[in-house]
Each structure stands twice: as structure tokens, then as C-alpha cells.
Write a protein that holds these residues in place. Sequence first.
Motif, short mmCIF file in Angstrom:
data_model
loop_
_atom_site.label_atom_id
_atom_site.label_comp_id
_atom_site.label_asym_id
_atom_site.label_seq_id
_atom_site.Cartn_x
_atom_site.Cartn_y
_atom_site.Cartn_z
N MET A 183 0.81 -1.21 0.00
CA MET A 183 0.00 0.00 0.00
C MET A 183 0.85 1.26 0.00
SD MET A 183 -3.28 0.93 2.37
CE MET A 183 -2.38 0.78 3.91
N LYS A 184 1.94 1.26 0.76
CA LYS A 184 2.78 2.45 0.82
C LYS A 184 3.38 2.77 -0.55
CE LYS A 184 5.46 2.67 4.41
NZ LYS A 184 6.64 2.53 5.31
N SER A 185 3.81 1.74 -1.26
CA SER A 185 4.37 1.93 -2.60
C SER A 185 3.32 2.49 -3.55
CB SER A 185 4.92 0.61 -3.14
OG SER A 185 5.98 0.14 -2.34
N THR A 186 2.11 1.92 -3.50
CA THR A 186 1.04 2.38 -4.38
C THR A 186 0.68 3.84 -4.08
OG1 THR A 186 0.14 0.14 -4.46
CG2 THR A 186 -1.31 1.91 -5.18
N MET A 187 0.61 4.19 -2.82
CA MET A 187 0.27 5.56 -2.44
C MET A 187 1.35 6.54 -2.89
SD MET A 187 -1.41 4.87 1.35
CE MET A 187 -1.82 6.59 1.65
N ARG A 188 2.60 6.14 -2.82
CA ARG A 188 3.68 7.01 -3.29
C ARG A 188 3.51 7.33 -4.77
NH1 ARG A 188 7.51 3.89 0.21
NH2 ARG A 188 8.31 5.33 1.80
N VAL A 189 3.20 6.29 -5.56
CA VAL A 189 3.04 6.49 -7.00
C VAL A 189 1.86 7.41 -7.28
CG1 VAL A 189 2.46 5.35 -9.17
CG2 VAL A 189 4.13 4.31 -7.63
N LEU A 190 0.74 7.17 -6.62
CA LEU A 190 -0.45 8.00 -6.86
C LEU A 190 -0.22 9.44 -6.42
CD1 LEU A 190 -3.28 5.54 -5.75
CD2 LEU A 190 -2.50 6.06 -8.08
N PHE A 191 0.51 9.62 -5.32
CA PHE A 191 0.78 10.97 -4.84
C PHE A 191 1.64 11.74 -5.85
CE2 PHE A 191 3.07 14.09 -2.19
CZ PHE A 191 1.98 14.77 -1.67
N SER A 192 2.59 11.04 -6.48
CA SER A 192 3.42 11.70 -7.50
C SER A 192 2.57 12.14 -8.69
CB SER A 192 4.55 10.78 -7.96
OG SER A 192 4.05 9.70 -8.72
N LEU A 193 1.52 11.37 -9.00
CA LEU A 193 0.63 11.75 -10.10
C LEU A 193 -0.21 12.98 -9.74
CD1 LEU A 193 -0.63 8.25 -11.36
CD2 LEU A 193 1.28 9.63 -12.20
N ILE A 194 -0.64 13.05 -8.48
CA ILE A 194 -1.38 14.23 -8.05
C ILE A 194 -0.53 15.49 -8.20
CG2 ILE A 194 -2.30 15.43 -6.02
CD1 ILE A 194 -3.55 12.89 -5.10
N ASN A 195 0.71 15.41 -7.76
CA ASN A 195 1.60 16.56 -7.85
C ASN A 195 1.82 17.02 -9.28
OD1 ASN A 195 1.97 16.89 -5.11
ND2 ASN A 195 3.79 15.59 -5.03
N ARG A 196 1.87 16.06 -10.19
CA ARG A 196 2.16 16.39 -11.59
C ARG A 196 0.91 16.79 -12.35
NH1 ARG A 196 2.39 17.66 -16.01
NH2 ARG A 196 3.83 17.05 -17.70
N PHE A 197 -0.23 16.19 -12.04
CA PHE A 197 -1.42 16.39 -12.87
C PHE A 197 -2.59 17.02 -12.10
CE2 PHE A 197 0.84 12.78 -14.85
CZ PHE A 197 0.97 13.26 -16.14
N LYS A 198 -2.33 17.70 -11.00
CA LYS A 198 -3.44 18.24 -10.19
C LYS A 198 -4.25 19.29 -10.94
CE LYS A 198 -0.05 21.23 -7.89
NZ LYS A 198 0.58 21.52 -6.59
N SER A 199 -3.68 19.89 -11.97
CA SER A 199 -4.42 20.92 -12.72
C SER A 199 -5.20 20.35 -13.91
CB SER A 199 -3.46 22.00 -13.21
OG SER A 199 -2.49 21.45 -14.09
N VAL A 200 -5.05 19.04 -14.16
CA VAL A 200 -5.74 18.43 -15.29
C VAL A 200 -7.20 18.21 -14.92
CG1 VAL A 200 -5.90 16.40 -16.80
CG2 VAL A 200 -3.65 17.31 -16.13
N SER A 201 -8.09 18.70 -15.77
CA SER A 201 -9.51 18.59 -15.46
C SER A 201 -10.08 17.24 -15.88
CB SER A 201 -10.28 19.70 -16.18
OG SER A 201 -10.09 19.62 -17.58
#
Length: 365
Positions: free
Chosen positions: A347-365
Amino acid sequence: MASPKTPISPTSPRKAKKDNSFLEYITLGRKKKNKEADDLDKEMRDHIEEIESGVRCYVPDLNELEEGEERLVVEKGQQSPSVQELIKVLIDWINDELVSYRIIVRNLQEDLYDGQVLQKLVEKLGNIRLEFPEVLQSETGQKQKLRIVLEECNRILGMDQHYESPLWTVEKIHGRDIIAILHLLTALVRHYRPPIKLPENVRIEGHLYKKVNGELRRDINPIAEQLTMEKEDTTAHYERDAFDTLFDHAPEKLEVVKKSLIVFVNKHMTKVNIPVQSIEEDFHDGVVLVMLMGLLGGYFVPLHNFFLTPQTYEEKVANVTLAYKLMVDAGLHKPNTRPEDIVKKDMKSTMRVLFSLINRFKSVS
């Protein structure tokens, strides 16, 4: 290696109508097939088939031995399960490192003996460029290049640059000596500490052959070589991050973070009618990660590029590996976590990956 991407037209049905069915999404993907995607698909499937069929053992031609020369040979069918596991781990590691070169290694002995793949691996690991004199692809030329590569390996590993380790000589590597190849690769893994785990306490047995008076002689008793230790600590050491702190000291906040990640994913995955509910269960086969990357990047990943309904562990790892490639293509750093960690529902590994996507794509609608 850039993955095939098909831009989404502003007038596409999926843009015009939010509740498009998944069947329409599949149809769109099938219409976007191209030759590069077909080639990639074939490479991936061939690689999976090679792994599932077991590791082949190449026995070198012992008639090529010089008078008085000895060679330790692992005969066909004599590899233990632990040795086969070690070989698979090393093959996957090399292929992951060399994916940008479109190099796929299927057999260590047959693919590494001439120095070409080893050259690319050493250059990639060390972020260096090896200079070679112009040589022909003859046996002499191959050995000349291989010698330069092994000298660089010895330098990297803290040996004298011109000292030829008895564990991996030019003659042994070029002669497809699996024991020498495994010794060299495990030494490189210990030095660079990539995010892989070597199987522990791996021993390999072989018989010693020697040419005496023009005839081959084989010792009756096998000789065992130790390839890995009982407690191998070769995995990469990462600095502790916010997720370590979260898990260790603020578990009460874990559910809040998980819900935030799921909300972000569903903001995009509901466009194709595939909502997710669980961090632990919905990402381990790589399907959602691959499709999510396409949605975030504004392109469609052709369905024949990955396993839509993966059945085996290897197929799931292939999917997550493709998702990682798409992340790198999108400008993200390659995740520190291994694809295998995601597949094993860490779970920790999966959450790290998803968090990196939020940081990169948080402005994508």
C-alpha cells in the motif's frame, strides 16, 4: 522508450459525451493501432512467454577448449529452482535498465557473451560513455570490446582496471559461462543497489571439464559455487519520506490520505466508467495505472499494448512496468518503488506512485 500515444480529438465522442460506454472506448483504441504498437506488443508477449517457459541452459562447445584449459559447466537440466529464480530476477533487472534502448534480454548466456549488451548496461548504470576502437564483429573483435567492458566493470567494482577477475574473464564470458556471468551481474547489483531483491543463499553446481592430450575429461564430483549470501542486502536505500512518517506516527490520518487519492483517481477514471474503491485491491494488476496515465496525458493507450485482464504475476508486472514508462514519458521521475511492489499490493508503494501523479497532474480537469 516512447510508448505509442494517440491524441484525443477535441471532437471525439468521449469529449462530447461524458458517459461514453467502455465499449466505445475500446473501439476507439482498436482504430488507433499502428506498427510501432504492434512491435512493442510482440516484444512484451515474447518476453513473457520466455519467462513462463523456464530458463534455458546453454552448454558451450567444450571442443573449443585449448589443451590444458578447464571450464566449470552447468549441464542442461541441472539448474536448481533458486538459480532459475536468480536468473529471472537479473533478466528483468537488465531489461528494465535497458528499456530505452529497445533491448530485450531473454537468455543471459546467449545475449551477453559478445559484450554488446554488457556495454549498454555498464554505460546506463554508470552514466558514462565507453570509447572503443573500430573493431569488426569477428570473434577477435568481440573479445576486444568485451575486454574493455570488463576492465570498466573492474574499475567500477574497486578492482585494478587491468586486473582480470578470476570469476569473470573474457574467455569465460565469451564462452557463455553462466557461472561467470552470474558472478559479474550479482557484483554489479551489489554495487549499484537497484530496487530489486536477489534470492538468498543461491548455490550453483557444475562439473569441471579439462582438455588433456586432446581429450575432454570430466570430474565425477560436482563443484558448488556460492552466488548469493544467506542475508543479501542489495535493495536500494531510500530516504524516509512523508509516507514513512504517516504509517509510523500518524496512522489515524491514513484513511484521509487514501480517500484523497481515490477521489483524484476517480475524477478521471469515471470518464471511462471504471471507478476505483480500494488502494489495496484496484491497482495491483496495473490496468488502472496504465489507463489513468492515458487519461491524464490526453491520449489513449491501445489495448493491445497491455494485458486488459492479466492472469499471471508476470502479466501484472508488465502492466505496471508500462505505466512506469508512461510516467517517465510524461516528465516524472521513475518511481522508486518496484513494479513488483505494486503487484504485491504494497500500500505504501502504491500511495507514493499515486501521490506523485497528483503533484504532476493536479491541474488536469
